[in-house]
Design an enzyme around this catalytic site. Sequence first.
Site, short mmCIF file in Angstrom:
data_model
loop_
_atom_site.label_atom_id
_atom_site.label_comp_id
_atom_site.label_asym_id
_atom_site.label_seq_id
_atom_site.Cartn_x
_atom_site.Cartn_y
_atom_site.Cartn_z
N CYS A 48 -28.56 -19.69 -30.41
CA CYS A 48 -28.95 -18.10 -30.40
C CYS A 48 -29.69 -17.23 -29.33
O CYS A 48 -30.07 -16.84 -28.94
CB CYS A 48 -28.13 -17.51 -31.27
SG CYS A 48 -26.34 -17.61 -31.93
N SER A 99 -12.82 4.82 -3.27
CA SER A 99 -13.43 6.20 -3.92
C SER A 99 -14.82 5.76 -4.06
O SER A 99 -16.16 6.45 -3.71
CB SER A 99 -13.49 6.50 -5.54
OG SER A 99 -13.68 5.08 -6.17
N THR A 137 -7.93 1.12 -11.44
CA THR A 137 -8.34 2.44 -10.59
C THR A 137 -7.44 3.21 -10.61
O THR A 137 -6.02 3.95 -11.12
CB THR A 137 -7.79 1.66 -8.87
OG1 THR A 137 -8.22 2.69 -8.53
CG2 THR A 137 -6.07 1.72 -9.21
N ASP A 182 1.93 1.24 5.63
CA ASP A 182 3.57 1.21 5.63
C ASP A 182 4.16 2.33 6.93
O ASP A 182 5.61 1.54 7.04
CB ASP A 182 3.75 2.45 4.16
CG ASP A 182 5.08 3.04 4.24
OD1 ASP A 182 6.00 1.85 4.89
OD2 ASP A 182 5.64 3.29 3.48
N LYS A 196 0.96 9.64 0.86
CA LYS A 196 2.61 9.44 0.17
C LYS A 196 3.06 11.17 -0.52
O LYS A 196 4.10 10.66 -0.53
CB LYS A 196 2.28 8.85 -1.21
CG LYS A 196 1.77 7.53 -0.75
CD LYS A 196 3.02 6.23 0.36
CE LYS A 196 2.57 4.94 -0.20
NZ LYS A 196 3.23 4.59 1.06
N ASP A 247 7.96 -2.48 0.86
CA ASP A 247 8.21 -2.53 2.78
C ASP A 247 8.95 -3.45 3.59
O ASP A 247 9.00 -3.95 3.21
CB ASP A 247 6.54 -1.77 3.13
CG ASP A 247 5.26 -0.89 2.55
OD1 ASP A 247 6.62 0.17 1.96
OD2 ASP A 247 4.72 -0.49 2.30
N GLN A 278 -7.75 2.30 7.01
CA GLN A 278 -6.21 2.26 7.07
C GLN A 278 -6.79 3.41 6.37
O GLN A 278 -6.76 4.06 5.04
CB GLN A 278 -5.87 1.14 6.20
CG GLN A 278 -4.77 1.27 5.36
CD GLN A 278 -4.39 0.72 4.42
OE1 GLN A 278 -3.07 0.99 3.30
NE2 GLN A 278 -4.69 -0.41 4.73
#
Length: 443
Positions: A403, A178, A127, A63, A34, A82, A30
């Site tokens: 514990c 990323s 992010t 978009d 922008k 959108d 994809q």
Amino acid sequence: MDLSLSLLPVGKPYLEALEQALIGGVTIVQIREKVADTAEFLQIAQESKALCDRYNVPLLVNDRIDIALAINAHGVHLGQSDMPVDIARKLMPKGSIIGISCNSLDDVRRARQSKADYVGLGAVWDTQTKKLTSPPIGVRGLGVLLEALDGSDIPATRLLHGSVSSTSHALDGVAVVSDIVASPNPETAARRLKSIFKACKRCILDSSAPTSVWSRGEILDNVTTIMDGVRNLNPLVHQMTNNVVSTQSANITLAVGASPIMATAPEEMSDLSKLSNGLLVNIGTLVSGSVQGMLRGGYFVNAAKNPVVLDPVGVGASDFRKASVNELLNAWQPTVIKGNAGELAALAGSGEATSKGVDRQLARKERCIVVLTGETDYVSDGKRVLMLKNGHPLLGKITGSGCMLGSVITAYCAAANALESDDDEHEGKLTRGGDFLSAAVGA
């Protein structure tokens, strides 16, 4: 185009990174832009489409339906603000892929009604890739949205990072930015993520398969192997535990053959995750400053694919404890959750915990091993429940026995994980029912 905030490593052109990712096994691409003007974006899209066609990989445009039409893209991905899916369907060629981002139950319901070809769920975590328009949904939020897809055939991807949920509608893919394009070697990064996701999908298939019945002899054989593994491998067990019993916890870890390290500073978590073989998170003496360390600790140990054991001590005692544990479980995947009946009931939102109830339900919900402690202990992977009658009235007369049990479970899980670390079948799995069930039983 301004590349000052580019995710690409210095000196690596975009198309080179894209081709490496395609070679590494990316199955769909994809493109999203922008900032650039239309002419510049069109050129990028055309070059991307030509490259994807060479590797027979579909290309979607985020978009911009005009750009998608201009380059004959395979489809578009739409956001909630959108163009509606039904109108986009009329504009795009027949057979085009039209997906939509979903961050809420209402979003998922609308996606089902509009017959979107797939939904992108999330972002799951925060992010730096882009400014989020909705808060991250977290791991548990992902599960809620997947449950809303039950009964539909709409594929679901998880935006930005990937793992599997505990619902019957499993993820069909992960959308990553990323982790691939910011990597010095996108091909290697793509191969690694694909391997991890395949392993996660195998977990889903394994969980739906008939469960084998273990004999007493098989259980003892597995436990013996793990006990020997602890002594021979001497795993390093990182413990963020109850201050009241930290010394006892360290000593019991040494006694079973492992080595303890007791550290809580958030700044150390990344480095310690590279050294340790497992992590115990015990909230017995929880303070606000310790939660961040626990969040980071679990995150980095998950990334290292080592076991995390959660002991939600007194989780039902205060809203602060409940909120903190929910935050932890929304940030990382536990391997084992250990608690008494009251603690597990509070965690599951149930009135009581029994051998045939909350332990099994919680194990399924959190996709992990659950250990219910008491006069009789119960260990469940969500399908099988093992009963251990090892309790003694004197255990209730001392502080920290539970514990210390958490420390031993973590040591045994660390050994079980190390014993299987070279097995390709387990690549990418954060939980493995048989291995860690045996570890919990042995402890």
